[in-house]
Structures are given as C-alpha cells and as structure tokens.
Design an enzyme around this catalytic site. Structure first.
Site, mmCIF file in Angstrom:
data_model
loop_
_atom_site.group_PDB
_atom_site.id
_atom_site.type_symbol
_atom_site.label_atom_id
_atom_site.label_comp_id
_atom_site.label_asym_id
_atom_site.label_seq_id
_atom_site.Cartn_x
_atom_site.Cartn_y
_atom_site.Cartn_z
ATOM 1 N N ASP A 54 38.363 41.882 38.902
ATOM 2 C CA ASP A 54 39.651 41.213 39.073
ATOM 3 C C ASP A 54 40.028 41.091 40.550
ATOM 4 O O ASP A 54 39.397 41.693 41.422
ATOM 5 C CB ASP A 54 40.756 42.008 38.359
ATOM 6 C CG ASP A 54 40.624 41.968 36.843
ATOM 7 O OD1 ASP A 54 40.029 40.998 36.329
ATOM 8 O OD2 ASP A 54 41.122 42.903 36.185
ATOM 9 N N TYR A 113 31.714 52.775 38.256
ATOM 10 C CA TYR A 113 32.830 52.518 39.164
ATOM 11 C C TYR A 113 33.277 53.830 39.797
ATOM 12 O O TYR A 113 33.090 54.905 39.224
ATOM 13 C CB TYR A 113 34.031 51.958 38.404
ATOM 14 C CG TYR A 113 33.954 50.513 37.989
ATOM 15 C CD1 TYR A 113 34.505 49.507 38.790
ATOM 16 C CD2 TYR A 113 33.368 50.146 36.778
ATOM 17 C CE1 TYR A 113 34.470 48.178 38.394
ATOM 18 C CE2 TYR A 113 33.320 48.811 36.376
ATOM 19 C CZ TYR A 113 33.879 47.836 37.188
ATOM 20 O OH TYR A 113 33.838 46.520 36.796
#
Length: 264
Positions: A54, A113
């Site tokens: 995003d 992540y």
C-alpha cells in the site's frame, strides 16, 4: 519467452503503493516505464509481484518478474539502465533468469515483513515516514508472551480490514514471528507467513502494542482470534514502519541467487 526476476528496494513515502494507478506515482509504473525505454525493441510483459504494498509501505527485498520476446544479453547493463531511469526512492538490486513457469505472486510460498518501532519519550529525526513512534510505556515481556499464540494456521478475520474480507476465506498460516530489540530505543516485529490479508501486519502489531500497554485486562490474542471480529483487535498502525523484507519460493532455488546482491 525468457522470464526474469528483479530484486527491488523502495521507499514507500514517494509512491501511491506498488500497483499501477492512473495519474499517480507507483513503483510498478516507474519500473515498467523504465523497462519500456530500455527494451523498446524487445518488449517486456507487465510486471508480476510477490506483494502489492500500500501507499507508504517500504520494501527491502521485493521480487517481481517479467517476460520478453528475446533473451536479455547483459544483466549488468540492464541494472545500470534501470537505476538511471527509475525515480528517487526505487533501486533495482539484482536480476536473474527464472523458469518460464515462475510467477512472482503465484509461485511464492512465504512472505516476510518487519514493522519498525521507535520507543522513546523524545522525538527522533529518523522516525517520520520510517517507523512508528511508541510514546507510552510498553511491557515488552507481555508482548513476547502473546507472539507464539499467533503461530500456525488460524482464521485471522479479526486482524484484517472487515470490508476487504466480505465472503472471503481468512485462514492464513503464520510461520514465524519474533520481537527484535535492536537498541534501547529501537524495536521491530518480524513476521513470516504463507500470505497476508489487507492491513494484517499493521493491525497485528497495533494489537500487540495495545496488549503491551495494558489496554485490556481480559482480552488476549487467543480471545481476539476466537471472536473473528475486527472491532475486538487493536488499532491499525500507519504504513510508515512497515517493510516487505523477503519473498520465499520453495520450488525456485534460483531466487536464493537473486538475494545475493552483487558487490563492487
């Protein structure tokens, strides 16, 4: 058709996410534009990517791939040209040829992540756009105790944007999660899974911080998972501290070579 994988690093503050959008700067459009100039006589296909991040989310080791009509003879020249033509905030670190059936998204068996946390009473010049500033006291031992509850195959409906999961399956497998204390002021949570849902890492870390702050007496990761209700979990942290670190491909050992960045 020859198939090539790129290793890409980018600063998400410069872009409206990975995915191409009309009249907006994105990572995908910047790389595809550069490839279009470099390979104008040997057109490249549209990029496929391991994770469509995003707006504001960063990447240290994103994998994407594209195909061409003819082989690319000089990888060094390709990398130099790509880095000259892509804008500030995008670096293409390496390229390898991969089998024709390789697909950066659908061949991927794991994604990793980290979420960076700055833990201090006082501001830092290196936080804005790069990490989340945790201003209140956190019981880090309490956070650690909750981590292993998340490991395994579970329904993570409580940890994703409710609208994005309407009628969809919310089961994912977290393969590993750990809290890393880099210095007295700097922490990061590292999480690896077979896949992630929208905002899943940001909500998970936000929930762990709420638990560490003692926000809830009777609520735990176990009970939040059981509820399968987004309203039971913690806040969605901003994208600033989120970094895509690595994509894993069990059936494609050549990707290990991709992560071996060439040295001078």
């Amino acid at each position: 058709m020859p198939n090539y994988a790129l290793l890409v690093e980018y600063d998400g503050t410069h872009f409206n996410g990975w995915q191409k959008q009309k009249n907006l700067p994105t990572v995908q459009s910047s790389i595809e534009s550069a490839l279009g100039i470099i390979l104008r006589r040997n057109p490249a296909s549209r990029l496929s990517v391991a994770g469509r991040t995003d707006t504001g989310v960063h990447a240290l080791g994103m994998v994407c791939n594209f195909k061409t009509e003819h082989p690319i003879p000089n990888f060094h020249k390709l990398l130099v040209s790509l880095n000259a033509l892509t804008p500030t905030g995008v670096s293409v670190k390496n390229v390898v040829e991969v089998p024709s059936d390789f697909h950066a998204r659908f061949s991927c068996t794991g994604r990793e992540y980290i979420y960076k946390l700055y833990y201090s009473k006082y501001e830092s010049s290196f936080v804005e756009g790069r990490a989340f500033w945790v201003k209140g006291h956190i019981d880090w031992e309490r956070v650690k105790k909750q981590l292993q509850v998340l490991v395994g195959e579970k329904d993570f409906r409580s940890f994703t944007k409710a609208k994005s999961m309407a009628g969809k399956r919310a089961v994912r497998e977290i393969l590993a999660i750990q809290l890393e204390n880099l210095s007295p002021e700097w922490y990061q949570i590292r999480i690896r899974a077979n896949g992630f849902m929208h905002n899943m890492v940001r909500i998970t870390v936000g929930t762990l911080l709420d638990i560490g702050k003692g926000r809830w007496e009777s609520r735990s990761i176990d009970s939040i998972l059981e509820e399968k209700n987004r309203t039971q979990a913690g806040v969605t942290l901003p994208p600033d501290g989120l970094y895509f670190v690595r994509a894993y491909y069990e059936d494609h050992p050549e990707i290990h070579e991709l992560y071996k960045i060439p040295l001078p």
